[in-house]
Design an enzyme around this catalytic site. Structure first.
Site, PDB file in Angstrom:
ATOM      1  N   ASP A 118       0.891  -0.838  -0.279  1.00  0.00           N
ATOM      2  CA  ASP A 118       0.005  -0.224  -0.321  1.00  0.00           C
ATOM      3  C   ASP A 118       0.658   1.152   0.327  1.00  0.00           C
ATOM      4  O   ASP A 118       0.748   2.021   0.576  1.00  0.00           O
ATOM      5  CB  ASP A 118      -0.907  -0.126   1.611  1.00  0.00           C
ATOM      6  CG  ASP A 118       0.081   0.299   2.795  1.00  0.00           C
ATOM      7  OD1 ASP A 118       1.284  -0.441   2.242  1.00  0.00           O
ATOM      8  OD2 ASP A 118      -0.524   0.231   3.905  1.00  0.00           O
ATOM      9  N   GLU A 119       2.338   1.324  -0.618  1.00  0.00           N
ATOM     10  CA  GLU A 119       3.118   2.167  -0.578  1.00  0.00           C
ATOM     11  C   GLU A 119       4.079   2.604  -1.280  1.00  0.00           C
ATOM     12  O   GLU A 119       4.830   0.981  -1.293  1.00  0.00           O
ATOM     13  CB  GLU A 119       3.472   2.241   0.926  1.00  0.00           C
ATOM     14  CG  GLU A 119       4.624   3.150   1.676  1.00  0.00           C
ATOM     15  CD  GLU A 119       4.513   3.787   3.287  1.00  0.00           C
ATOM     16  OE1 GLU A 119       5.485   4.374   3.745  1.00  0.00           O
ATOM     17  OE2 GLU A 119       3.907   3.081   3.415  1.00  0.00           O
TER      18      GLU A 119
END
Length: 422
Positions: A118-119
């Site tokens: 997610d990053e």
């Protein structure tokens, strides 16, 4: 106070760190046409098991009901507005890749470093002629992610990966976007306390620094470099420069410089009360870790075992490591070291979590074949044949008999993605 660091000697790039807000919960919200910002959502590993943990919680779930990642299912209050879902790991990964595809529209692949599901970090240095000021480009990217995937995001920007990550974690998660420069180090970074709020400082290092009288980043920055190097070695040099906002990591460095360890950790679906059952899972995990090392022709000299006891036994556990004379990637040798560590430290409490890792990696071609172990090479060839079958047909294509006992977890986990339902 004047600077002790000459920032003109260090790279000053336009690095952004973009994070998807409550990613798993956001993906589920998109799937069910919910607003992740207002609906209390929790993604739980298994809704059929009361002890299962929350993998992600929406902002409303965290704020209104104090439910966060790691909360147990039985701890979630009964409330008509709460929405509970099981993970859909395949879907989550597809959404993650879709985000990466959007980033690639703005920069080439080498300018993107996927830090986690997610990053991601993205280097926008030199893109001004194409897209305008980097700050504006980040906003455009965030807007496209939302318009295309309906995912909300936050972003931090800085002159290097460290500062971008700090801007994200310490400011942007409250303001959606934040940019930190070297001029912000003393006013924004130095007041940070406790020290573990700083990316890269764990609880053990924090405790050691506290014992030295260091409680915020400003104090760390003003400790003599020689003192930190004497106490922490190379890590001391890094701590000092990070406290000044200096980071020489290149985008994608974790991949370029090679992995320094291989590990596996799993929370068991039930308490394991018999040491024989713990051995079964331990062997499966050693097989997985050893295979990953063999796949890239690495061997290891240090083997670590972590055991977490059940909450029913008031928690606790241990983490122990052992360095062996000759590097290995042999499953059974790694397993034997883990068994020895377990025997020496296990207090017979119910086990709920197991972790295995190997470090101090070496090229396996440098392994010396002991004259007293004639079967070494034969065992390596056998392992290579087994690995080849698994790589071609899947991990479950060839399992040890122990995996088919009630204690084994490999068969069930082979049907999952990322340790959860696909």
């Amino acid at each position: 106070m004047s600077y002790k660091v000459d920032y003109s000697k260090f790279p000053n790039r336009s690095i952004a760190c973009i994070d998807m807000m409550s990613f798993y919960a956001s993906c589920i919200a998109v799937l069910h046409n919910l607003d992740v910002r207002t609906v209390p959502i929790a993604v739980v590993g298994n809704l059929q098991q009361k002890g299962s943990v929350v993998l992600a919680a929406s902002p409303a779930m965290k704020k209104r009901f104090k439910v966060k990642t790691g909360t147990r299912l039985y701890e979630i209050p009964r409330h008509p507005e709460i929405r509970l879902f099981e993970p859909k790991m395949k879907y989550f990964l597809e959404m993650s890749m879709a985000v990466t595809d959007i980033l690639h529209k703005f920069v080439p692949p080498e300018a993107v470093h996927v830090y986690s599901v997610d990053e991601s970090f993205i280097d926008l240095t030199g893109t001004e002629k194409l897209w305008g000021p980097p700050e504006r480009t980040v906003r455009i990217i965030q807007r496209e992610i939302f318009d295309t995937l309906k995912l909300h995001s936050t972003a931090g920007m800085g002159p290097n990966m460290l500062m971008a990550k700090l801007a994200l974690d310490l400011e942007a998660k409250k303001t959606v976007f934040a940019k930190w420069t070297f001029e912000d180090v003393q006013t924004k970074l130095w007041p940070v306390s406790p020290l573990s709020e700083m990316w890269g400082i764990g609880s053990k290092i924090e405790k050691t620094l506290n014992n030295m009288g260091i409680f915020n980043i400003g104090q760390l920055a003003n400790v003599p470099l020689s003192l930190l190097e004497n106490k922490f070695g190379v890590m001391g040099n890094q701590l000092y420069h990070h406290a000044w906002g200096v980071d020489l990591s290149k985008l994608g460095a974790p991949f370029e410089t090679g992995q320094i360890s291989y590990g596996k950790s799993q929370i068991l679906m039930r308490d394991y009360n018999k040491i024989e059952d713990v051995h079964a899972v331990l062997l499966e995990m050693c097989e997985d870790v050893a295979k990953r090392a063999r796949d890239v022709f690495q061997s290891a000299r240090t083997i670590s075992l972590g055991i977490g006891y059940s909450k029913n036994a008031f928690g606790g556990g241990f983490q122990r490591a052992r360095t062996i004379e000759e590097a290995t990637n042999d499953t059974m040798k790694i397993y034997q070291v883990c068994k020895d560590l377990l025997k020496e430290n296990y207090n017979r409490s119910p086990v709920r979590q197991i972790s295995v890792s190997i470090t101090k990696l070496e090229d396996e071609h440098s392994m010396q074949l002991s004259l007293f172990e004639k079967d070494n090479w034969k065992n390596r060839k056998l392992a290579a044949a087994m690995d080849s079958i698994r790589n071609r047909y899947g991990q479950a294509a060839l399992l040890r008999a122990i995996s088919y006992t009630p204690a084994g977890t490999a068969v069930k986990r082979s049907k999952m993605v990322g340790g959860h339902k696909g």
